[in-house]
Design a protein around this motif. Structure first.
Motif, PDB file in Angstrom:
ATOM      1  N   GLN A 181       0.933  -1.267  -0.163  1.00  0.00           N
ATOM      2  CA  GLN A 181       0.022   0.001  -0.080  1.00  0.00           C
ATOM      3  C   GLN A 181       0.846   1.392  -0.154  1.00  0.00           C
ATOM      4  O   GLN A 181       0.429   2.446  -0.211  1.00  0.00           O
ATOM      5  CB  GLN A 181      -0.763  -0.026   1.154  1.00  0.00           C
ATOM      6  N   SER A 182       2.094   1.111   0.212  1.00  0.00           N
ATOM      7  CA  SER A 182       3.047   2.192   0.414  1.00  0.00           C
ATOM      8  C   SER A 182       3.507   2.726  -0.974  1.00  0.00           C
ATOM      9  O   SER A 182       3.713   1.919  -1.893  1.00  0.00           O
ATOM     10  CB  SER A 182       4.235   1.818   0.923  1.00  0.00           C
ATOM     11  N   PRO A 183       3.774   4.128  -1.157  1.00  0.00           N
ATOM     12  CA  PRO A 183       4.027   4.925  -2.189  1.00  0.00           C
ATOM     13  C   PRO A 183       5.457   4.699  -2.678  1.00  0.00           C
ATOM     14  O   PRO A 183       6.054   5.103  -3.498  1.00  0.00           O
ATOM     15  CB  PRO A 183       3.632   6.131  -1.994  1.00  0.00           C
ATOM     16  N   ILE A 184       6.230   3.974  -1.626  1.00  0.00           N
ATOM     17  CA  ILE A 184       7.597   3.804  -1.713  1.00  0.00           C
ATOM     18  C   ILE A 184       8.093   3.074  -3.075  1.00  0.00           C
ATOM     19  O   ILE A 184       8.947   3.453  -3.738  1.00  0.00           O
ATOM     20  CB  ILE A 184       8.071   3.098  -0.523  1.00  0.00           C
ATOM     21  N   LEU A 185       6.966   2.023  -3.455  1.00  0.00           N
ATOM     22  CA  LEU A 185       7.091   1.115  -4.508  1.00  0.00           C
ATOM     23  C   LEU A 185       6.937   1.945  -5.797  1.00  0.00           C
ATOM     24  O   LEU A 185       7.398   1.388  -7.009  1.00  0.00           O
ATOM     25  CB  LEU A 185       6.324   0.016  -4.549  1.00  0.00           C
ATOM     26  N   GLY A 186       6.234   3.128  -5.638  1.00  0.00           N
ATOM     27  CA  GLY A 186       6.150   4.132  -6.956  1.00  0.00           C
ATOM     28  C   GLY A 186       5.022   3.867  -7.773  1.00  0.00           C
ATOM     29  O   GLY A 186       4.265   2.800  -7.765  1.00  0.00           O
ATOM     30  N   THR A 187       4.677   4.686  -8.872  1.00  0.00           N
ATOM     31  CA  THR A 187       3.889   4.416  -9.899  1.00  0.00           C
ATOM     32  C   THR A 187       4.874   4.376 -11.135  1.00  0.00           C
ATOM     33  O   THR A 187       5.453   5.596 -11.555  1.00  0.00           O
ATOM     34  CB  THR A 187       2.761   5.900 -10.085  1.00  0.00           C
ATOM     35  N   ASP A 188       4.759   3.337 -11.697  1.00  0.00           N
ATOM     36  CA  ASP A 188       5.811   3.035 -12.781  1.00  0.00           C
ATOM     37  C   ASP A 188       4.933   3.612 -14.324  1.00  0.00           C
ATOM     38  O   ASP A 188       4.166   2.713 -14.738  1.00  0.00           O
ATOM     39  CB  ASP A 188       5.965   1.547 -13.015  1.00  0.00           C
ATOM     40  N   VAL A 189       5.088   4.887 -14.547  1.00  0.00           N
ATOM     41  CA  VAL A 189       4.371   5.469 -15.481  1.00  0.00           C
ATOM     42  C   VAL A 189       4.538   4.752 -17.161  1.00  0.00           C
ATOM     43  O   VAL A 189       3.716   4.706 -17.554  1.00  0.00           O
ATOM     44  CB  VAL A 189       4.687   7.143 -15.717  1.00  0.00           C
ATOM     45  N   LEU A 190       5.746   4.470 -17.231  1.00  0.00           N
ATOM     46  CA  LEU A 190       5.958   3.806 -18.496  1.00  0.00           C
ATOM     47  C   LEU A 190       5.166   2.441 -18.587  1.00  0.00           C
ATOM     48  O   LEU A 190       4.928   2.093 -19.722  1.00  0.00           O
ATOM     49  CB  LEU A 190       7.433   3.787 -18.625  1.00  0.00           C
ATOM     50  N   ASN A 191       5.075   1.812 -17.515  1.00  0.00           N
ATOM     51  CA  ASN A 191       4.525   0.363 -17.560  1.00  0.00           C
ATOM     52  C   ASN A 191       2.920   0.808 -17.901  1.00  0.00           C
ATOM     53  O   ASN A 191       2.444   0.040 -18.574  1.00  0.00           O
ATOM     54  CB  ASN A 191       4.846  -0.414 -16.249  1.00  0.00           C
ATOM     55  N   ILE A 192       2.575   1.745 -17.307  1.00  0.00           N
ATOM     56  CA  ILE A 192       1.130   2.001 -17.381  1.00  0.00           C
ATOM     57  C   ILE A 192       0.923   2.398 -18.712  1.00  0.00           C
ATOM     58  O   ILE A 192      -0.233   2.005 -19.333  1.00  0.00           O
ATOM     59  CB  ILE A 192       0.688   3.399 -16.317  1.00  0.00           C
ATOM     60  N   LEU A 193       1.523   3.262 -19.567  1.00  0.00           N
ATOM     61  CA  LEU A 193       1.481   3.588 -20.643  1.00  0.00           C
ATOM     62  C   LEU A 193       1.347   2.332 -21.660  1.00  0.00           C
ATOM     63  O   LEU A 193       0.766   1.977 -22.836  1.00  0.00           O
ATOM     64  CB  LEU A 193       2.644   4.586 -21.109  1.00  0.00           C
TER      65      LEU A 193
END
Length: 383
Positions: free
Chosen positions: A363-375
């Motif tokens: 649940q932690s934002p430490i792991l981040g949002t991998d924008v390129l993967n989302i794209l």
């Protein structure tokens, strides 16, 4: 080699999409379906196969530890032609490099060669030069920030050094050392230079003598060479397409470990079986996210539950993702290595299967949002 938001490896080596595209990607991530396949009744191999196929992971290897013993190694592949996988297949372990280096540092502390609460610069009387390019020794420049002198070995290991994760500019200390948790790869490189100065050995040779040879980790190294390269799997994008990954010829304590699931499992067994060292790792953690029970010890993140705690670390290099977790109480855990930028999608379901119970770390934002993967996954724009 990651940050708490967009992974540093991706920021450093790939162009970032237009802000409007980033916003759309984040929106799509929030709208993404949480549906998951039912894995409860499946064995580990079938679970890996289902997850690999669902997330286009070309190769995944998992070493499972039970009661502080290496119990099994399993693999799966979901790309054609299928990758040739074996327990000694080698992956970039990315930031799973850090716990192994921390283990070696604590061995030096036990030998009286380092002091956890001594300033790192004590061991670098000639000063410290910062590399502007992570993959090359030069260009570099001397660090003049006087606050560098306040950073101790302990602060580096628990990420309270005040240094940034990475910078290609002038290296400066951002916060007062010892006061704030802020994930830092730069700190680990600083400590690497101190270790090299104390031992008289470059990092790869030191790690081989201190860790790999004693633990029979025969397919591990902190620098690319022909011995490990013949077992190294190429990295892939989130859609399974080949990714031109970094060739890690310069050893880096923060992210350059090349290893197999079998080898990393041996390391985790050694750590979990060393009660004194494990207590040292977890004894004085610094708060990261108290609401989620997350803190950081010496080289490892710590997730605290009602009656147990787990040590954990994730890894994010271009073309590779990795994850490791283990229960301090039971000595159960696993390491997962993948050659896919979608690899971390497998971490939570595997953790829930191998270490049942709630894992707040996901649940932690430490792991981040991998924008390129989302794209890539949502819009099929795979940069």
């Amino acid at each position: 080699m990651q940050s708490s938001r967009v992974p540093a490896s991706r920021r450093r080596f790939l162009s970032v999409p237009h802000p409007s595209v980033l916003l759309l990607a984040v929106f799509l991530a929030g709208c993404a379906s949480s549906n998951r396949p039912d894995l409860g009744s499946r064995n580990l191999h079938d679970t890996l196969t289902v997850l690999a196929e669902r997330h286009h992971v070309c190769a995944v290897a998992v070493a499972v530890i039970k009661n502080r013993q290496l119990a099994s190694i399993d693999t799966a592949t979901a790309c054609l032609p299928a990758a040739t996988l074996a327990p000694d297949s080698v992956f970039q372990a990315a930031s799973l490099s850090k716990p192994v280096f921390a283990y070696a540092v604590l061995k030096l502390v036990a030998q009286g060669k380092l002091d956890l609460d001594a300033p790192v610069m004590t061991y670098l009387p000639q000063g410290y030069r910062h590399q502007r390019d992570l993959l090359r020794a030069e260009p570099s420049d001397p660090v003049s920030d006087p606050r560098l002198a306040a950073i101790t070995v302990r602060m580096v290991l628990n990420h309270t050094s005040g240094l940034p994760n990475w910078t290609s500019g002038t290296l400066r200390v951002g916060t007062v050392p010892g006061t704030t948790w802020d994930y830092s790869g730069e700190g680990y490189v600083l400590l690497q230079r101190a270790v090299e100065a104390v031992t008289g050995l470059p990092l790869d040779q030191f790690m081989s003598a201190q860790v790999f040879q004693p633990l029979a980790m025969n397919h591990s190294d902190y620098a690319w060479n022909e011995r490990v390269a013949k077992h190294l799997l190429p990295g892939t994008k989130a859609n399974g397409a080949p990714r031109e990954a970094m060739t890690l010829t310069n050893p880096n304590a923060a992210f350059s470990l090349l290893t197999s699931a079998a080898d990393y499992g041996k390391f985790m067994v050694a750590l979990l079986a060393d009660d004194a060292l494990l207590k040292q790792v977890t004894a004085l953690p610094v708060a990261v996210d108290p609401a989620l029970g997350l803190s950081w010890g010496l080289g490892w993140g710590i997730e605290r539950g009602q009656d147990d705690s787990a040590i954990w670390q994730w890894g994010n290099n271009t073309g590779y993702r990795a994850f490791a977790i283990a229960s301090v109480r039971s000595g159960d855990g696993f390491v997962m290595l993948t050659n896919s930028e979608n690899g971390l999608e497998l971490a939570q379901p595997l953790a829930e299967k191998i270490l049942p119970g709630q894992h707040t770390l996901f649940q932690s934002p430490i792991l981040g949002t991998d924008v390129l993967n989302i794209l890539c996954n949502r819009l099929h724009i795979c940069l």
